[in-house]
Design an enzyme around this catalytic site. Structure first.
Site, PDB file in Angstrom:
ATOM      1  N   PHE A  93       0.788  -3.437  15.025  1.00  0.00           N
ATOM      2  CA  PHE A  93       0.113  -2.201  15.417  1.00  0.00           C
ATOM      3  C   PHE A  93       0.158  -2.041  16.927  1.00  0.00           C
ATOM      4  CE2 PHE A  93      -3.170  -5.472  15.301  1.00  0.00           C
ATOM      5  CZ  PHE A  93      -3.880  -5.269  16.472  1.00  0.00           C
ATOM      6  N   CYS A  94       0.118  -0.803  17.372  1.00  0.00           N
ATOM      7  CA  CYS A  94      -0.030  -0.489  18.792  1.00  0.00           C
ATOM      8  C   CYS A  94      -1.225   0.455  18.906  1.00  0.00           C
ATOM      9  CB  CYS A  94       1.256   0.089  19.383  1.00  0.00           C
ATOM     10  SG  CYS A  94       1.853   1.599  18.586  1.00  0.00           S
ATOM     11  N   TRP A  95      -1.222   1.344  19.879  1.00  0.00           N
ATOM     12  CA  TRP A  95      -2.387   2.202  20.071  1.00  0.00           C
ATOM     13  C   TRP A  95      -2.568   3.184  18.929  1.00  0.00           C
ATOM     14  CZ3 TRP A  95      -6.957   3.208  21.125  1.00  0.00           C
ATOM     15  CH2 TRP A  95      -7.444   4.500  21.367  1.00  0.00           C
ATOM     16  N   GLY A  98       2.648   4.296  17.037  1.00  0.00           N
ATOM     17  CA  GLY A  98       3.765   5.057  17.596  1.00  0.00           C
ATOM     18  C   GLY A  98       4.984   4.221  17.888  1.00  0.00           C
ATOM     19  N   ILE A 122      -4.395   1.019  16.361  1.00  0.00           N
ATOM     20  CA  ILE A 122      -5.754   0.573  16.673  1.00  0.00           C
ATOM     21  C   ILE A 122      -6.690   1.757  16.889  1.00  0.00           C
ATOM     22  CG2 ILE A 122      -5.528   0.373  19.190  1.00  0.00           C
ATOM     23  CD1 ILE A 122      -7.044  -2.346  18.887  1.00  0.00           C
TER      24      ILE A 122
END
Length: 352
Positions: A93-95, A98, A122
């Site tokens: 996962f990233c922000w 994306g 996240i």
């Protein structure tokens, strides 16, 4: 091709130990707040992320993507090797689900690594944390460990945890010991990090009959306990633990090790100095400067902490309290365990 995973599926698998969460954001982002239990395998370092971000703003999306690809290509073997060292299925996962998590999942999948991507990243997780706290609901009864400074309440909690009892370590989540000296040697958590750990613990123990916590103020270091949980804690069963003063002094010295950061202790002490009678304050100054930490702790207990704690037990209804006199934290943990396994109920059926 990798597949996305929903937040519900993600939590279910993570709770069962069937999935490792991998935060591919920069180390700085990871440090600020992440999903508890995650490991950090960043696509970009902090400097690389800043560089790509600057390109995006000043030149454009394509230039930023090109530079990101160059950076990623150079570190690809090491990046994949870190994924391969994890032997469970993985979710990245990233922000917001994306480019970074898509890139990480794509290259890992191409190298034969079993990987998913968390939908919404996240940011969706943070929304879930906020929504869970807004529900203001926690089913288990709470058993609160109280005691004078140095009683070793956190240590007792962990001794009980090792025996399988459910605990929520608020000080551990806050990364702060709760006193004016509580930050020394630690890096206090921010509210986002604290909230995430708290919600995970609540999620884990939602079906437990009771949970053990330490008696805390509403605020611990940089963070605040949610009102609904603090209020429930204050209305719950209160166990008051008494240990000999020598034991308490040794617990404090073991926990804080003031000789490692003497200047930090002196600075923290100066924040409370004006609340202590002048002759005693001078004695504490002298003992701190001389490195006589055992004497320092005893003076602080005698003339600052113990008097402030004296009337704490009186604010709770007697039918909701019990007193434990113990010789050590191990003895206290053993006595708490006896109460929890039946004797406490026999003494007062209204408790627990």
């Amino acid at each position: 091709m990798f597949q996305d995973i929903t937040l519900d599926d993600f939590f279910e698998k993570q709770k069962k130990g069937e999935l490792t969460a991998i935060d591919v954001r920069s180390p700085k982002e990871f440090k600020e707040a992440t999903i508890p239990g995650s490991v950090n395998i960043p696509v970009f370092t902090d400097d690389e992320r800043a560089e790509v971000g600057t390109l995006y703003k000043q030149v454009g999306k394509e230039a930023a993507k090109q530079r990101g690809l160059e950076i990623m290509s150079a570190k690809l073997p090491d990046f994949i090797a870190k994924f391969q060292q994890i032997d469970t299925p993985k979710a990245v996962f990233c922000w917001r689900g994306g480019m970074r998590s898509r890139t990480a999942a794509t290259v890992a999948d191409l190298m034969g690594v079993d990987v998913h991507r968390l939908q919404g990243g996240i940011r969706s997780y943070r929304r879930w944390v906020v929504s869970e706290l807004e529900k203001a609901s926690f089913s288990p009864n709470i058993v609160v460990l109280n005691g004078n400074t140095g009683t070793g309440k956190t240590k007792i909690l962990h001794q009980l945890s090792e025996k399988g009892y459910p605990i929520i370590d608020l000080e551990g989540m806050a990364s702060h010991r709760g006193s004016i000296f509580g930050h020394i040697g630690l890096e206090p958590s921010n509210q986002k990090k604290f909230d995430a750990q708290l919600v995970h613990a609540m999620y884990q123990y939602q079906d437990a009959p009771f949970v053990l916590m330490e008696g805390e103020s509403r605020r611990i270091g940089k963070v605040s306990i949610p009102d609904f949980l603090y209020d429930k804690k204050e209305q719950s069963t209160q166990l008051f633990i008494h240990l000999p003063k020598e034991e308490r002094i040794q617990n404090i010295l073991d926990d804080y090790k003031p000789w490692i950061q003497p200047d930090a202790f002196l600075e923290a002490y100066r924040r409370i100095r004006k609340r202590i009678h002048t002759p005693i304050a001078k004695q504490i100054d002298d003992s701190l400067n001389a490195g006589s930490y055992k004497q320092t702790v005893q003076l602080l207990l005698d003339y600052y902490y113990d008097p402030r704690y004296e009337h704490t037990a009186e604010q709770y209804p007697k039918e909701k309290t019990a007193v434990i006199h113990a010789s050590s934290t191990e003895d206290a943990a053993s006595q708490v365990e006896k109460l929890l396994t039946g004797k406490y109920k026999q003494q007062s059926s209204a408790l627990l």
